[in-house]
Design an enzyme around this catalytic site. Structure first.
Site, short mmCIF file in Angstrom:
data_model
loop_
_atom_site.label_atom_id
_atom_site.label_comp_id
_atom_site.label_asym_id
_atom_site.label_seq_id
_atom_site.Cartn_x
_atom_site.Cartn_y
_atom_site.Cartn_z
N ASP A 175 6.06 22.05 37.38
CA ASP A 175 5.05 21.24 36.70
C ASP A 175 3.75 22.02 36.54
O ASP A 175 2.74 21.72 37.17
CB ASP A 175 4.82 19.93 37.48
CG ASP A 175 6.02 19.00 37.38
OD1 ASP A 175 6.70 19.02 36.32
OD2 ASP A 175 6.28 18.24 38.33
N LYS A 197 13.22 22.95 37.36
CA LYS A 197 13.14 21.89 36.35
C LYS A 197 12.02 22.20 35.36
O LYS A 197 10.86 22.34 35.73
CB LYS A 197 12.89 20.54 37.02
CG LYS A 197 12.88 19.38 36.02
CD LYS A 197 12.89 18.04 36.73
CE LYS A 197 11.52 17.56 37.13
NZ LYS A 197 10.68 17.12 36.02
N ASP A 246 14.55 19.08 31.46
CA ASP A 246 14.25 17.65 31.63
C ASP A 246 13.47 17.15 30.41
O ASP A 246 12.26 16.91 30.49
CB ASP A 246 13.43 17.49 32.92
CG ASP A 246 13.06 16.05 33.23
OD1 ASP A 246 13.72 15.14 32.71
OD2 ASP A 246 12.11 15.85 34.01
N LEU A 247 14.17 17.02 29.28
CA LEU A 247 13.49 16.58 28.05
C LEU A 247 13.85 15.15 27.68
O LEU A 247 13.34 14.62 26.70
CB LEU A 247 13.80 17.55 26.89
CG LEU A 247 13.33 18.99 27.11
CD1 LEU A 247 13.66 19.87 25.90
CD2 LEU A 247 11.82 19.06 27.40
N LYS A 248 14.73 14.53 28.43
CA LYS A 248 15.06 13.09 28.27
C LYS A 248 15.22 12.70 26.80
O LYS A 248 14.50 11.86 26.28
CB LYS A 248 14.01 12.21 28.94
CG LYS A 248 13.84 12.47 30.42
CD LYS A 248 12.90 11.45 31.05
CE LYS A 248 12.71 11.68 32.54
NZ LYS A 248 11.87 12.86 32.87
N ASP A 286 17.30 9.41 20.78
CA ASP A 286 17.14 9.41 19.32
C ASP A 286 18.46 8.94 18.72
O ASP A 286 19.34 8.48 19.46
CB ASP A 286 16.77 10.84 18.85
CG ASP A 286 15.91 10.84 17.59
OD1 ASP A 286 16.28 10.13 16.63
OD2 ASP A 286 14.90 11.56 17.57
N ILE A 287 18.62 9.06 17.42
CA ILE A 287 19.91 8.66 16.83
C ILE A 287 20.99 9.62 17.36
O ILE A 287 20.70 10.76 17.73
CB ILE A 287 19.87 8.65 15.28
CG1 ILE A 287 19.52 10.03 14.73
CG2 ILE A 287 18.89 7.59 14.77
CD1 ILE A 287 19.70 10.15 13.23
N PRO A 288 22.25 9.14 17.42
CA PRO A 288 23.31 9.93 18.06
C PRO A 288 23.41 11.36 17.55
O PRO A 288 23.50 12.30 18.36
CB PRO A 288 24.58 9.12 17.74
CG PRO A 288 24.08 7.70 17.67
CD PRO A 288 22.72 7.79 17.03
N THR A 323 21.21 13.33 16.18
CA THR A 323 20.07 14.17 16.57
C THR A 323 20.16 14.58 18.04
O THR A 323 19.93 15.75 18.39
CB THR A 323 18.76 13.40 16.29
OG1 THR A 323 18.72 13.13 14.89
CG2 THR A 323 17.54 14.20 16.69
N THR A 344 11.67 5.19 36.83
CA THR A 344 11.15 4.50 38.03
C THR A 344 9.74 3.98 37.79
O THR A 344 9.26 3.15 38.55
CB THR A 344 11.17 5.42 39.27
OG1 THR A 344 10.64 6.67 38.87
CG2 THR A 344 12.57 5.59 39.79
N GLN A 396 3.80 9.31 44.54
CA GLN A 396 5.14 8.74 44.74
C GLN A 396 5.01 7.57 45.71
O GLN A 396 4.36 7.69 46.74
CB GLN A 396 6.10 9.78 45.31
CG GLN A 396 6.32 10.99 44.43
CD GLN A 396 7.27 10.71 43.26
OE1 GLN A 396 7.63 9.57 43.01
NE2 GLN A 396 7.64 11.74 42.53
N ARG A 404 5.52 18.82 44.41
CA ARG A 404 4.31 19.05 45.21
C ARG A 404 4.52 19.30 46.71
O ARG A 404 3.73 20.05 47.29
CB ARG A 404 3.32 17.92 44.97
CG ARG A 404 2.70 18.01 43.58
CD ARG A 404 2.09 16.72 43.13
NE ARG A 404 3.12 15.70 42.94
CZ ARG A 404 2.86 14.45 42.58
NH1 ARG A 404 1.61 14.07 42.39
NH2 ARG A 404 3.83 13.58 42.40
O1 C5P Z 1 5.67 16.65 42.82
P1 C5P Z 1 6.86 15.74 42.91
O2 C5P Z 1 7.83 16.13 44.00
O3 C5P Z 1 6.47 14.29 42.97
O4 C5P Z 1 7.60 16.01 41.52
C1 C5P Z 1 8.72 15.31 41.15
C2 C5P Z 1 9.16 15.67 39.77
O5 C5P Z 1 10.16 14.74 39.38
C3 C5P Z 1 8.09 15.60 38.70
O6 C5P Z 1 8.39 16.59 37.73
C4 C5P Z 1 8.23 14.23 38.12
O7 C5P Z 1 7.86 14.15 36.78
C5 C5P Z 1 9.74 14.01 38.26
N1 C5P Z 1 10.13 12.61 38.38
C6 C5P Z 1 9.62 11.76 39.36
N2 C5P Z 1 10.05 10.47 39.45
C7 C5P Z 1 10.95 10.02 38.61
C8 C5P Z 1 11.47 10.84 37.62
C9 C5P Z 1 11.04 12.14 37.54
O8 C5P Z 1 8.80 12.16 40.15
N3 C5P Z 1 11.35 8.79 38.74
#
Ligand code: C5P
Length: 244
Positions: A14, A36, A63-65, A68-70, A72, A127, A197, A218
């Site tokens: 990140d 990631k 991790d681009l999630k 879109d339409i199938p 694409t 989440t 978190q 982190r």
């Molecule tokens: O720094 P940390 O350990 O919280 O980073 C977790 C990573 O996982 C981040 O890139 C965050 O965007 C991702 N993430 C998350 N919770 C989710 C989905 C993804 O923290 N539910």
């Protein structure tokens, strides 16, 4: 077991520039199997950053999630494969056809069982979404019902697994069985701060609950000694793997 733990530890890159990303990869590549790359870093640096991680011997979770339409999403998935990523994800809410087409496109490039085939993951419910978020979108079902439902849909569509909160691992295991891959962020070892978190588990708890891969950012990047923090997480994962 430490080497098994290393394969299952994903470090969240990140950062917002190539140089920082490269430094983290060089620093951690002996401890971390997968890095990631998310929307910010990829939008800034593009495929170069994926090539850099692979050049340093790491694997990439892109991790681009996609949602879109199938057609694409399927074509984007094919490009992710060509980049050589180890795993990438789509939103299960994009639906069965979107996931099936993506799986078919990947099958055509890398048949099931081939060494370089990436894992195809689905995000169920973010989440950050609450029941109210779902309600506002017209989904009047509890999150605990939607998560296993979407995980099952992903499995039926041929996806390999899901990204989920550690708290959801058990529900997903019940719905999708033992060989469905579960990747969990929101992991905090006892020595680390919670940051933003809220619902977290320790690495050992996440492994014991049945998670396959842990995403950690982190607790490593903000530690006084990131390499030592990674070591401690690996040890915790390894001893949980031994008991599992
Ligand atoms: O720094 P940390 O350990 O919280 O980073 C977790 C990573 O996982 C981040 O890139 C965050 O965007 C991702 N993430 C998350 N919770 C989710 C989905 C993804 O923290 N539910």
């Amino acid at each position: 077991m430490i080497s098994e733990a290393r394969k299952r530890l994903i470090f969240a890159l990140d950062v917002d520039n190539f140089e920082d990303a490269e430094q983290w990869v060089k620093r951690l590549s002996e401890k971390v199997g997968v890095f990631k790359v998310g929307k910010q870093l990829f939008t800034r640096c593009g495929p170069e950053v994926v090539h850099m991680v692979r050049g340093e011997g790491g694997e990439v979770f892109l991790d681009l999630k996609y949602h879109d339409i199938p057609n694409t999403v399927a074509k984007a998935g094919a490009e992710a494969c060509r980049l050589g990523v180890r795993m990438f994800n789509v939103h299960a809410l994009g639906g069965r056809e979107m996931m099936e087409k993506t799986v078919a496109e990947v099958d055509a490039l890398f048949p099931r069982g081939s060494k370089d085939r990436p894992l195809l993951l689905a995000v169920t419910i973010l989440t950050s979404s609450t029941e109210q978020t779902l309600c506002e979108a017209g989904i009047e079902r509890p999150v605990v019902e939607m998560v296993p439902r979407l995980a099952r849909l992903a499995r039926e569509a041929g996806m390999d697994g899901v990204v989920a909160s550690p708290r959801e691992v058990e529900l997903i295991r019940q719905a999708c069985g033992g060989d469905f891959v579960i990747v969990t962020p929101g992991v905090r070892p006892a020595f680390a701060a919670l940051d933003d978190q809220k619902r977290v588990t320790t690495p050992a708890e996440a492994i014991a609950a049945g998670a396959d891969y842990l995403v950690v950012g982190r607790p490593i990047s903000a530690a006084a000694d990131p390499v030592e923090a990674a070591d401690r997480i690996l040890e915790e994962m390894a001893s949980a793997l031994e008991k599992a």
